[in-house]
Enzyme design. Structure first.
Site, short mmCIF file in Angstrom:
data_model
loop_
_atom_site.label_atom_id
_atom_site.label_comp_id
_atom_site.label_asym_id
_atom_site.label_seq_id
_atom_site.Cartn_x
_atom_site.Cartn_y
_atom_site.Cartn_z
N HIS A 1 5.40 -26.96 -0.52
CA HIS A 1 4.66 -27.99 -1.26
C HIS A 1 3.63 -27.36 -2.18
O HIS A 1 2.69 -28.03 -2.62
CB HIS A 1 4.00 -28.95 -0.27
CG HIS A 1 5.00 -29.68 0.56
ND1 HIS A 1 5.38 -30.98 0.31
CD2 HIS A 1 5.75 -29.26 1.61
CE1 HIS A 1 6.30 -31.34 1.20
NE2 HIS A 1 6.54 -30.32 2.00
N LYS B 1 -13.61 1.65 -4.42
CA LYS B 1 -14.66 2.24 -3.58
C LYS B 1 -15.63 3.03 -4.45
O LYS B 1 -16.84 2.97 -4.26
CB LYS B 1 -14.03 3.20 -2.56
CG LYS B 1 -13.25 2.52 -1.46
CD LYS B 1 -12.87 3.56 -0.43
CE LYS B 1 -11.87 3.04 0.55
NZ LYS B 1 -11.32 4.09 1.40
N GLU C 1 0.83 -1.21 0.00
CA GLU C 1 0.00 0.00 0.00
C GLU C 1 0.87 1.27 0.00
O GLU C 1 0.45 2.31 -0.49
CB GLU C 1 -0.95 0.00 1.20
CG GLU C 1 -2.20 0.84 0.95
CD GLU C 1 -3.24 0.76 2.06
OE1 GLU C 1 -2.92 0.31 3.17
OE2 GLU C 1 -4.40 1.14 1.80
O1 PA5 Z 1 -2.90 2.27 5.76
C1 PA5 Z 1 -3.95 2.84 5.54
O2 PA5 Z 1 -4.07 4.08 5.61
C2 PA5 Z 1 -5.20 2.07 5.21
O3 PA5 Z 1 -4.93 0.70 5.11
C3 PA5 Z 1 -6.26 2.33 6.25
O4 PA5 Z 1 -5.78 1.94 7.51
C4 PA5 Z 1 -7.56 1.57 5.94
O5 PA5 Z 1 -8.01 1.91 4.67
C5 PA5 Z 1 -8.63 1.86 6.96
O6 PA5 Z 1 -8.85 3.24 7.07
P1 PA5 Z 1 -9.70 3.85 8.24
O7 PA5 Z 1 -8.98 3.70 9.52
O8 PA5 Z 1 -9.83 5.32 7.90
O9 PA5 Z 1 -11.03 3.14 8.26
#
Ligand code: PA5
Length: 425
Positions: free
Chosen positions: A302, A415, A281
């Site tokens: 495996h 989204k 990410e």
């Molecule tokens: O690392 C990040 O920013 C994301 O993975 C968020 O943690 C995730 O999308 C959840 O976001 P939120 O805490 O606003 O619900």
């Protein structure tokens, strides 16, 4: 016991030429210095850098005290959150398996109807249930709807007033989640403004559920501080975080597309998921970066092991090796002929180590560049070191790639499509 983590690099084909890594680290010294000093460019996102700003001793003591209240009464605790908001605490709890706390459940990390139905059914079997909704701005759908369903569940079971005592929410001060807490008397914990989801292990987000589970969060934060001090003190060429980031970048430039984290303790499965999220990410932007994958061995030997040995040579491997023996089970003698007598008297621990060493040898002899982190043990202090280490290295790695470590604009695409289908706009 020496508690430090070591990093070695084995590259039998000389993919990285002698001196190339050191040279790359020297060139990247300004990046390291900026990150260590606190780059004003990322001032709004690096509240985790010092450890003490978001997870100092006072905050740890406060969280331990809150957790004690829950542990005295709860026999089940549900962490509601997705991505960075739930991965780090789940990784630690699954790795350390604390025994004496409430049953730990997770929700809001999926929209599966079956999962939600099963969670509700499972909660019926516990007498005293507490929940903790974690969401930075409380706009994400998954935790939003899970929190609604689970808080109504608590209200039905215990009545509104009693339910409120059982509800914790961790969010940004001033957010709608904060308002909900003020309006209804839920306990509000802080998602620090200057800390993003996948960096939030160094805050209430990661530490509170760990403390409720019975993990020594003071040891976790001590480990984080130890790693911080080490990274901050080491010069570029020897810097353990920069060396990892530089090896990854060099191998990417030389055509490797994937990094595979390999380990032989399945209780690290969720830690590996956290590692994948942290790197994918943060780095996966602008059509660049390594794709992080995982091999949980010996099971995955495996399965994907075949590909690693003879498939397209597109990956390098990062082993996570545990030094200290933490369990012992010997193979008993057997009168019935099963042809495993060559293992009689040997310990699972040693057999597992032979599998690890054999895998390392086979893969590196194939020409796969292999990194190896040796960690002293799977314990709270070591996990603290690892969390800080990978977060900091990931930050450096993004800087080497030239991508912003702290945003995730690509996540919005799915989204947007989903909201359209759900009639949000
Ligand atoms: O690392 C990040 O920013 C994301 O993975 C968020 O943690 C995730 O999308 C959840 O976001 P939120 O805490 O606003 O619900």
């Amino acid at each position: 016991m020496d508690r430090s983590i070591t990093l070695t690099y084995t590259d039998l084909r000389g993919v990285i030429a002698p001196g190339e890594l050191e040279e790359r680290c020297r060139q990247a010294a300004p990046i390291l210095s900026r990150a260590v000093a606190g780059d004003p460019q990322y001032a709004g996102f690096t509240g985790w850098r010092t450890v003490d700003e978001s997870a100092g001793p006072d905050r740890v003591a406060f969280l331990q005290q809150q957790a004690r209240r829950v542990r005295q009464d709860a026999d089940a605790f549900v962490t509601i959150g997705i991505g960075g908001s739930n991965q780090s605490s789940r990784a630690a709890i699954k790795a350390l398996r604390p025994q004496d706390g409430p049953a730990m459940l997770w929700s809001g990390n999926t929209i599966s109807a079956r999962e939600m139905a099963d969670t509700l059914a499972r909660l019926d079997s516990y007498k005293s249930v507490y929940i903790n909704c974690i969401a930075k701005n409380f706009e994400t759908l998954e935790p939003g709807i899970a929190f609604r369903v689970l808080r109504q569940y608590l209200e039905r079971r215990y009545g509104e007033q009693e339910a409120a005592k059982r509800i914790f929410a961790t969010g940004t001060p001033g957010s709608t989640l904060h308002q909900l807490c003020k309006d209804h008397g839920y306990t509000f914990l802080t998602f620090p403004e200057r800390v993003g989801g996948r960096f939030s292990v160094l805050s209430d987000v990661g530490l509170f559920p760990m403390a409720v589970a019975g993990i020594d969060i003071a040891a976790v934060t001590d480990g984080m501080r130890m790693m911080r001090d080490r990274i901050f003190a080491q010069p570029a060429e020897e810097n353990i975080a920069l060396r990892y980031a530089a090896i990854r970048k060099l191998l990417l430039e030389k055509g490797y597309a994937m990094e595979m984290l390999a380990f032989f303790e399945p209780r690290l499965d969720f830690f590996a998921k956290w590692w994948v999220q942290t790197f994918a990410e943060s780095e996966g932007k602008d059509d660049t970066a390594l794709y992080p994958i995982v091999s949980s061995n010996s099971e995955d030997l495996h399965a994907v092991g075949q590909y690693v040995q003879q498939g397209r040579p597109i990956l390098f491997e990062t082993f996570l090796t545990v030094a200290e023996r933490d369990a012992s089970v010997r193979i008993p003698p057997e009168a019935k002929k099963d042809y495993f007598d060559y293992l009689t008297g040997k310990d699972f621990w040693d057999i597992n180590n032979a599998a690890r060493k054999g895998t390392f040898a086979a893969h590196s002899q194939r020409g796969i560049p292999c990194l190896e982190f040796t960690i002293p043990a799977i314990d709270a202090h070591t996990l603290g070191q690892l969390y800080y280490y990978f977060i900091f290295s990931c930050y450096l790695s993004c800087e080497l790639l030239g991508v912003n470590p702290f945003d995730q604009p690509g996540v919005e695409a799915y989204k947007h499509q989903m909201f359209r289908l759900l009639g949000k706009y």
